[in-house]
Design an enzyme around this catalytic site. Structure first.
Site, mmCIF file in Angstrom:
data_model
loop_
_atom_site.group_PDB
_atom_site.id
_atom_site.type_symbol
_atom_site.label_atom_id
_atom_site.label_comp_id
_atom_site.label_asym_id
_atom_site.label_seq_id
_atom_site.Cartn_x
_atom_site.Cartn_y
_atom_site.Cartn_z
ATOM 1 N N LYS A 173 1.951 -4.227 -15.317
ATOM 2 C CA LYS A 173 1.821 -5.476 -14.561
ATOM 3 C C LYS A 173 0.369 -5.937 -14.517
ATOM 4 C CE LYS A 173 2.502 -9.005 -12.014
ATOM 5 N NZ LYS A 173 2.942 -9.002 -10.620
ATOM 6 N N LYS B 19 -7.264 -10.678 -7.175
ATOM 7 C CA LYS B 19 -7.020 -9.271 -6.827
ATOM 8 C C LYS B 19 -6.495 -8.506 -8.034
ATOM 9 C CE LYS B 19 -3.135 -8.238 -5.307
ATOM 10 N NZ LYS B 19 -1.828 -7.783 -5.840
ATOM 11 N N THR C 218 2.636 -5.737 -6.467
ATOM 12 C CA THR C 218 1.649 -5.469 -7.511
ATOM 13 C C THR C 218 0.515 -4.656 -6.908
ATOM 14 O OG1 THR C 218 2.163 -7.515 -8.704
ATOM 15 C CG2 THR C 218 0.043 -6.485 -9.165
#
Length: 358
Positions: A236, A304, A161
């Protein structure tokens, strides 16, 4: 504004819809650089969406074994994903910065190489699952990185990711070698990875998507092809932004139910049977009530992803006040030393806030 065209087709064996969406207005990403490799170009991405909610025809073990597979990153997600490939009969070579994390895979029959460069030099198709954009860039482009071993005729599938700009950077570096690139971040955490139930959000070279499809089907339950590189990363981040916001709100609900004298276990049952049901509630709720947070998706990774999603939103001037508030809560939880706990431990930040107010 022109209308979006939609086309649907069905197969004789199973009902399946293929949705082709071609917006005329480009999506402009202006992400903030997260590494010295990145600059600030405006990137316009036109995209086409295809969804696959059923597996491709399974290959035999012998057919799977004819393609040599590399896997970089043996963390909480990479290790079970690689294990599923090995168990399916694939010829797998693994690498991780900490070599000992590769030992269980070698015990199952995998080969080991000492650098990403060596893996890509010896494998036809290499998957990479790294913790963050910086790691993904370093493993692909840094010293002894994947780009120094990969070549024409091979493929690199980054399932990490990362932000859009990082994915585009890695893609360019890989494609400059003559190899093909596919971004394929996953929706799902540790248990879906173990069970081969991940969802792949792919974008990039369509021929590589087709070549990788049988292996994606081993590791996941569905896959989506979203067109040009950057669209998988963007999808995502949007998904994880929603998930992080939902978890923060769920944590508030658990604590509020306790505060007014309700049984939070009953709350979990109620939301799990209603219109707002999500598997996350019944899976995480009971352990949250007990203040136990077995790590399936580390809190530091959730924060994050919230940060990257907020950067994406800012780049297109989209207001995201709910996600921004949730992000602050995850940051507080990190400051309490909860980074490596499951992201459901965000509830502890709310408990601490309640204590301070009292």
């Amino acid at each position: 504004m022109p209308l979006v065209s939609l086309s649907f087709a069905s197969s004789s064996s199973k009902a399946m819809a293929l949705c082709s969406i071609c917006p005329r207005i480009p999506l402009r990403f202006r992400p903030k650089p997260i590494s010295p490799f990145l600059s600030k170009p405006q990137i316009c991405l036109a995209y086409r969406v295809y969804s696959s909610l059923q597996s491709t025809t399974p290959s035999t073990r012998d057919e799977l074994g004819t393609v040599s597979i590399g896997f970089l990153g043996m963390g909480i997600m990479g290790s079970p994903m690689a294990q599923n490939l090995i168990k399916a009969g694939c010829d797998v070579t693994v690498w991780n910065r900490t070599k000992s994390k590769c030992d269980p895979l070698v015990g199952l029959g995998a080969k080991y190489k000492s650098s990403p460069e060596e893996v890509t030099a010896t494998c036809d198709l290499t998957f990479a699952m790294l913790a963050d954009p910086e790691s993904a860039i370093d493993v692909a482009c840094g010293k002894n990185g994947a780009i120094f071993g990969i070549s024409s005729g091979k493929g690199y599938v980054d399932v990490s990711t990362v932000d859009v700009a990082s994915s585009i950077l890695i893609s360019k570096q890989i494609k400059d070698t003559g190899a093909l690139f596919l971004e394929a971040p996953v929706s799902g955490s540790k248990k879906p990875a173990e069970d081969g139930q991940l969802i792949f959000l792919t974008a990039g070279d369509k021929p590589l998507y087709e070549k990788a499809a049988p292996f994606l089907d081993i590791m996941g339950k569905s896959k989506f092809y979203l067109g040009e590189v950057g669209n998988g990363a963007a999808m995502k981040l949007v998904v994880n932004m929603i998930m992080g916001s939902m978890m923060a709100s769920f944590a508030e609900g658990i604590l509020l139910s306790q505060k007014v004298g309700l049984d939070p276990n009953v709350l979990v049952e109620v939301v799990s049977q209603g219109a707002i049901n999500a598997p996350m509630y019944s899976l995480k709720g009971p352990s949250m009530i007990k203040s136990v947070y077995p790590t399936a998706f580390p809190l530091k990774h959730q924060q994050k992803d919230m940060r990257l999603a907020l950067g994406l939103a800012e780049s297109v001037s989209q207001s995201t006040p709910i996600a921004a508030a949730a992000n602050e809560l995850y940051k507080v939880a990190k400051s309490y030393g909860l980074s490596d706990e499951d992201f459901s431990a965000v509830i502890e930040a709310l408990k601490a806030a309640k204590s301070r107010e009292a």
